[in-house]
Scaffold this motif. Structure first.
Motif, mmCIF file in Angstrom:
data_model
loop_
_atom_site.group_PDB
_atom_site.id
_atom_site.type_symbol
_atom_site.label_atom_id
_atom_site.label_comp_id
_atom_site.label_asym_id
_atom_site.label_seq_id
_atom_site.Cartn_x
_atom_site.Cartn_y
_atom_site.Cartn_z
ATOM 1 N N GLY A 247 0.828 -1.197 0.000
ATOM 2 C CA GLY A 247 0.000 0.000 0.000
ATOM 3 C C GLY A 247 0.866 1.251 0.000
ATOM 4 N N GLY A 248 0.225 2.380 0.192
ATOM 5 C CA GLY A 248 0.922 3.649 0.363
ATOM 6 C C GLY A 248 1.733 4.071 -0.854
ATOM 7 N N GLU A 249 2.931 4.601 -0.558
ATOM 8 C CA GLU A 249 3.817 5.199 -1.557
ATOM 9 C C GLU A 249 4.174 4.205 -2.667
ATOM 10 O OE1 GLU A 249 5.931 7.717 -3.653
ATOM 11 O OE2 GLU A 249 4.554 8.206 -1.999
ATOM 12 N N SER A 257 -2.088 4.209 -7.867
ATOM 13 C CA SER A 257 -3.123 4.483 -6.853
ATOM 14 C C SER A 257 -2.597 4.063 -5.489
ATOM 15 C CB SER A 257 -4.399 3.702 -7.173
ATOM 16 O OG SER A 257 -5.134 3.474 -5.988
ATOM 17 N N GLU A 258 -2.967 4.812 -4.450
ATOM 18 C CA GLU A 258 -2.483 4.485 -3.109
ATOM 19 C C GLU A 258 -3.208 3.294 -2.498
ATOM 20 O OE1 GLU A 258 -1.978 7.302 -0.022
ATOM 21 O OE2 GLU A 258 -0.966 8.755 -1.317
ATOM 22 N N GLN A 259 -4.290 2.851 -3.163
ATOM 23 C CA GLN A 259 -5.092 1.753 -2.635
ATOM 24 C C GLN A 259 -4.241 0.494 -2.457
ATOM 25 O OE1 GLN A 259 -8.251 0.447 -5.133
ATOM 26 N NE2 GLN A 259 -9.702 0.326 -3.429
ATOM 27 N N GLU A 305 12.220 -1.881 0.214
ATOM 28 C CA GLU A 305 12.404 -0.549 0.757
ATOM 29 C C GLU A 305 12.676 -0.742 2.228
ATOM 30 O OE1 GLU A 305 9.176 2.561 0.732
ATOM 31 O OE2 GLU A 305 10.004 2.766 -1.287
ATOM 32 N N ASP A 306 13.121 0.262 2.937
ATOM 33 C CA ASP A 306 13.359 0.103 4.368
ATOM 34 C C ASP A 306 12.112 -0.411 5.073
ATOM 35 O OD1 ASP A 306 15.930 0.550 4.717
ATOM 36 O OD2 ASP A 306 15.759 2.575 5.579
ATOM 37 N N GLY A 307 12.230 -1.599 5.648
ATOM 38 C CA GLY A 307 11.117 -2.128 6.443
ATOM 39 C C GLY A 307 9.994 -2.739 5.637
ATOM 40 N N VAL A 308 10.039 -2.721 4.334
ATOM 41 C CA VAL A 308 8.982 -3.353 3.541
ATOM 42 C C VAL A 308 9.548 -4.586 2.842
ATOM 43 C CG1 VAL A 308 7.267 -3.034 1.723
ATOM 44 C CG2 VAL A 308 7.940 -1.096 3.159
ATOM 45 N N ASP A 309 9.024 -5.759 3.248
ATOM 46 C CA ASP A 309 9.499 -7.015 2.677
ATOM 47 C C ASP A 309 8.396 -7.672 1.867
ATOM 48 O OD1 ASP A 309 11.898 -6.736 4.031
ATOM 49 O OD2 ASP A 309 11.172 -7.854 5.790
ATOM 50 N N LEU A 310 8.770 -8.366 0.804
ATOM 51 C CA LEU A 310 7.816 -9.191 0.072
ATOM 52 C C LEU A 310 8.262 -10.645 0.163
ATOM 53 C CD1 LEU A 310 7.067 -7.252 -3.255
ATOM 54 C CD2 LEU A 310 5.835 -7.178 -1.082
ATOM 55 N N SER A 342 -4.577 -7.737 -6.835
ATOM 56 C CA SER A 342 -5.979 -7.646 -6.464
ATOM 57 C C SER A 342 -6.138 -6.503 -5.470
ATOM 58 C CB SER A 342 -6.410 -8.975 -5.838
ATOM 59 O OG SER A 342 -7.750 -8.903 -5.470
ATOM 60 N N ARG A 343 -6.996 -5.542 -5.836
ATOM 61 C CA ARG A 343 -7.236 -4.408 -4.933
ATOM 62 C C ARG A 343 -8.019 -4.889 -3.710
ATOM 63 N NH1 ARG A 343 -4.189 -0.138 -6.807
ATOM 64 N NH2 ARG A 343 -4.373 -0.022 -9.070
ATOM 65 N N VAL A 344 -7.510 -4.623 -2.546
ATOM 66 C CA VAL A 344 -8.242 -5.040 -1.367
ATOM 67 C C VAL A 344 -8.727 -3.855 -0.536
ATOM 68 C CG1 VAL A 344 -7.132 -7.285 -1.202
ATOM 69 C CG2 VAL A 344 -6.114 -5.320 -0.024
ATOM 70 N N GLY A 345 -8.624 -2.679 -1.105
ATOM 71 C CA GLY A 345 -9.160 -1.508 -0.415
ATOM 72 C C GLY A 345 -8.208 -0.982 0.639
ATOM 73 N N GLY A 346 -8.647 -0.008 1.371
ATOM 74 C CA GLY A 346 -7.850 0.594 2.451
ATOM 75 C C GLY A 346 -6.912 1.598 1.921
#
Lengths: 346, 274, 301
Positions: A247-249, A257-259, A305-310, A342-346
């Protein structure tokens, strides 16, 4: 009575069930199609079992209506509904042998003894237990009890068969075998099956459609592939299989989209940093932080990214454990097809 | 349940074993003494060692019409009191088991009261009520008295069985098309049958040799225990009393033994499955 | 038809509950509590000294009678006997209960429990009678005492003031033995039940933490067995308090509560006094039950 094919087998009309302050089931609308294998999936306490108990008649909705092939059954007792149940603990009658257990439904309807025996034999054959008629439940294995419970319910030819986590007590091998068998039996008898489980794999393997329950509400209803590939909420994405939620940035940079969207670990491709993304592909740079070799496949933890893992999973088609384990610390380029998110909203 | 730890449990010391089995002996030897005395030829004292050996008192006791009347009355009272206790106790157990309503503890307490309070309290209380309402003493006044303390025996046995019974079995029965009555007949009753049997037998034994409450509710009627009681304070027919005491032991022993075996057996099987 | 009735009740669970509850509750409330209530009322009546008829007017006179010296002695004597019997029963019951709960194999355990419960349920009267045979002057116990040359010791014991008497079968000592014997199973079962619930792992943990067996016994087993002792004492105490058969059979002229009540209402025909006298055991037992509940004894019954 012939069922109009357009009439749903089960229809929930804003059904709620409160236990004091606790909303076990909260305004649920639901339609189950005639003849389908329908699963209610969710964690314990999500309301799936309460829904099942209301269909069976053990519990009554606090508000709302339940229809069985168009008939309002909300307040009918269990013995006046054409619905039968296979219980989690089987609930076989310990003082009766297998034959008497299976014949029970016919006996209470005063079916003649000869007729009963004939039907019991058919049922024993269906569940492959011929020759066990004289045994007591205590002399059977878990898998055999399960089959007796199934035969006991099916002998009444119910319009709907309810299964309350019936495979929970079996070991893995037997469970997988029973999954296949249950599905085969359902095809053969053509009865609507409603299957309650907390095991997402089980639900996906067996069902025509799945309803995912969470906190008394249905999060999503759809085919197994819908649920898996197009989770409608972050809860579904997380509960059914593993999923990466982005999400986010980063979402904005990659999709515009930020969704928040979800992407399954096996849909992500790991390539070299110099690769150029093909059209329709989304790509991101990252560093392999951790590698877990699992034999059939390998699981990577990649920091984008810092702190974001996949989490990414790749099959070990050519690579050996030596190859994959040495990849730790490498810079890589991740890419996936934009249709796979898949867009999950939020 | 101590089922699995039995292999590793420590052995008891000799002192403990001796004390334990000594206590058991203490509990049981008085009954053997009675058996012994039924064969004494001595009519006026309780001399030990017995001055001889005779079996004639059994014959003498059989000839006594008053004893037969008392025995018949006691058996009739015990039968009716047991039936009443079975119905009332099962109803109470079913109610307490079915629901979580506020008063269930009070109900257990109320049912326990007749055996927790001294028997004389129940006896004199019933006596004042019978006297106050000018009810004549009869077979039924005895039965009513006995039922008060027999109910709890059935209640305890049946409730314990209900609690061990898998509740989904009742749901399964209704799910398969059986209405409440059919479910009771085919599923509930077979499951509580032995508990009813055990409770009923204990209630029967309890009623059959009850004397304290009966003293106050019998009026001029003589149950077998009242007959024995009259012999305790003023012994007139010592040898016959010995025979009667033996008969009472024999009549009550079997139901008690069976009842205890049933409850011991059911708690054993429960231990196996858990 | 039956289906209809069944459905009617199925949809009304509260009605079903009421139907189940009404007969036993009606019986217990009307017959039992009603009788207790009439007992209470009667204790406030008095008896006309001339006619011997019951005067149905509220008075405290009958209660005042209870506090005369003779009756006070009766209450004190009975309570003292009940207390001593309870303590001795607990001491005798403990080893057997402990053995059954913690040492006997499951099979042996079943048989031992039956061996304890059969006397509990079997004829109280006959068991009292057995002791009349045993304690008789010419009976088996005397024979053994002669055999072991203990006659002097017995004579000394029977000569003691307060508890002695002309023979064992006519003395407080004899009564005491019989009380202890008769109520013993009521003490064994609750203690055994309480000990049964002490998990073996707890004992292992205690010895694992360095406690010697005697310490484990004192610090773990005894405290955990205590609710069982209290539960058992409800029966031993209450039953001794209200009994009149044993004092009548084996006692001397000194009355116990039960005996007094029995003779007041029977030969004396003074129902109010008998009723007031019974209130003693009732009050004592209610207090006892309340304390016992505090101590967690009800779980052990």
């Amino acid at each position: 009575m012939m069922n109009n094919p357009s009439t749903p087998a089960i229809q929930f009309d804003k059904v709620s069930r409160y236990f004091g302050e606790v909303k076990a089931v909260d305004h649920v609308d639901l339609e189950i199609i005639d003849g389908e294998f329908f699963s209610m999936l969710g964690p314990s306490g999500s309301g799936k079992t309460t829904c099942l108990r209301m269909i069976a008649g053990f519990d009554r909705p606090t508000s709302g209506k339940i229809h069985l092939y168009g008939q309002d059954v909300s307040s009918l007792p269990p013995y006046e509904r054409d619905v039968n149940t296979v219980f989690q603990d089987y609930a076989l009658f310990p003082h009766m042998n297998v034959e008497a257990n299976i014949a029970y439904g016919l006996m209470v309807k005063n079916v003649a003894r000869q007729e009963r025996t004939k039907h019991v034999d058919e049922m024993l054959e269906l569940v492959r237990l011929s020759g066990f008629a004289g045994r007591k439940p205590s002399q059977l294995s878990g898998g055999q009890r399960q089959r007796v419970a199934l035969a006991r319910a099916l002998i009444n030819h119910p319009k709907v068969l309810l299964l309350d986590e019936p495979l929970g007590a079996l070991d893995l091998k037997l469970r997988q075998q029973m999954q296949i068998e249950l599905k085969a039996i359902q095809k053969r008898v053509g009865i609507t099956f409603i299957f309650v489980t907390h095991d997402q794999e089980e639900a996906i393997t067996m069902s025509d459609r799945i309803a995912v329950f969470n906190q008394g509400k249905i999060e999503q209803i759809g085919s197994p592939s819908d649920i898996y590939e197009r989770p409608a909420s972050s809860f579904v994405a997380g509960f059914v299989g593993t999923s990466n939620l982005v999400g986010g940035e980063i979402a904005k940079r990659t999709t515009g989209s930020e969704q928040t969207f979800s992407i399954r670990p096996e849909k992500i491709h790991i390539g070299s940093v110099s690769d150029n993304p093909a059209s329709g592909m989304i790509s991101l740079d990252g560093v392999i932080r951790d590698v877990v070799y699992l034999g059939l496949f390998t699981r990577y933890l990649i920091e984008i990214e810092d702190g974001v893992d996949l989490v990414v999973v790749e099959q070990n088609l050519k690579s050996t454990s030596m190859d994959v384990l040495s990849a730790k610390g490498q810079k890589v380029k991740l890419s996936w097809h934009q249709d796979h998110i898949s867009r999950v909203g939020g | 349940m101590p089922s699995k730890s039995s292999d590793t449990r420590p052995g008891a010391s000799w002192g403990l074993k001796l004390a334990a089995f000594g206590t058991l002996l203490f509990l049981h030897f008085p009954m053997w003494i009675i058996f012994l005395y039924t064969f004494t030829p001595d009519e006026t004292t309780y001399t030990f060692p017995l001055p001889g050996f005779t079996t004639k008192w059994f014959g003498v006791a059989l000839q006594r019409a008053d004893l037969w009347r008392s025995l018949t009355l006691s058996l009739q009272v015990a039968t009716v009191a047991t039936i009443a206790a079975l119905i009332l106790g099962t109803f109470a157990a079913a109610a307490v088991y079915r629901s979580n309503f506020f008063g269930r503890e009070s109900i257990s307490f109320l049912l326990l009261l007749p055996i927790a309070l001294p028997g004389i309290v129940t006896g004199i209380a019933l006596r004042t009520a019978i006297g106050g309402l000018d009810i004549p003493f009869s077979f039924w006044t005895i039965v009513i008295g006995h039922a008060t303390f027999c109910v709890v025996v059935v209640y305890n046995n049946v409730l314990a069985r209900f609690r061990r019974t898998n509740a989904t079995m009742i749901e399964a029965s209704m799910d398969l098309g059986a209405n409440s009555f059919q479910t009771f007949r085919y599923v509930v009753l077979p499951n509580i049958a032995t508990a009813l049997l055990a409770g009923g037998m204990l209630a029967f034994a309890l009623s059959f040799d009850e004397v304290i409450v009966t003293t106050f509710t019998a009026g001029q009627q003589t149950t077998l225990p009242i007959w024995i009681f009259s012999q305790l304070s003023r012994p007139r027919d010592r040898p016959v009393t010995n025979v009667v005491a033996t008969i009472v032991i024999l009549i009550t022993f079997l139901p008690i033994f069976i009842a205890q075996k049933i409850s011991a057996g059911s708690s054993e099987t429960e231990g196996e499955t858990k | 038809m039956l289906n209809r009735i069944s459905t009617y009740f199925y949809q009304r669970p509260k009605l079903v509950l009421a139907l189940f509850l009404t007969p036993p509750m009606l019986y217990m409330l009307v017959v039992y509590l009603g009788s207790l209530f009439s007992l209470l009322i009667n204790s406030f009546y008095s008896i006309d000294d001339f006619t011997g008829m019951i005067v149905r007017e509220f008075t405290m006179r009958t209660y005042a009678q209870i506090f005369n010296i003779a009756n006070r002695e009766i209450v004190f004597r009975t309570a003292a006997m009940a207390l001593v019997v309870t303590i001795v029963d607990a001491l005798i019951a403990f080893p057997l209960a402990y053995y059954i709960a913690k040492f006997a194999s499951p099979r042996l355990r079943t048989w031992l429990l039956i061996a304890v419960t059969v006397p509990l349920w079997s004829s109280y009267l006959v068991r009292v009678y057995a002791w009349k045979l045993i304690l008789a002057k010419e009976g088996i116990l005397s024979w053994f005492i002669h055999l072991f040359n203990l006659t002097d010791a017995l004579d000394w014991l029977l000569g003691l003031p307060g508890i002695g008497g002309s023979s064992l079968s006519l003395s407080p000592i004899g009564m005491f033995i019989v009380f202890v014997y008769i109520w013993l199973p009521y003490m064994i079962i609750p203690i055994q039940t309480a000990l049964e619930r002490v998990p073996g792992s707890l004992l292992e943990a205690s010895s694992d933490l360095g406690a010697r067996p005697s310490q484990t016994f004192r610090t773990v087993i005894l405290p955990l067995a205590f609710p069982g002792v209290v539960a058992g004492s409800i029966f031993t105490f209450s039953l001794t308090l209200g009994d009149f058969i044993i004092p009548l059979t084996l006692g001397n002229s000194k009355f116990f509560i039960g005996q007094a009540v029995y003779s007041y209402q029977g030969t004396g025909g003074n129902v109010p006094l008998a009723a007031a006298m019974t209130m003693g055991p009732v009050v004592i037992m209610v207090l006892y039950l309340l304390i016992a509940r505090r101590l967690g004894a009800f779980d052990a019954i």
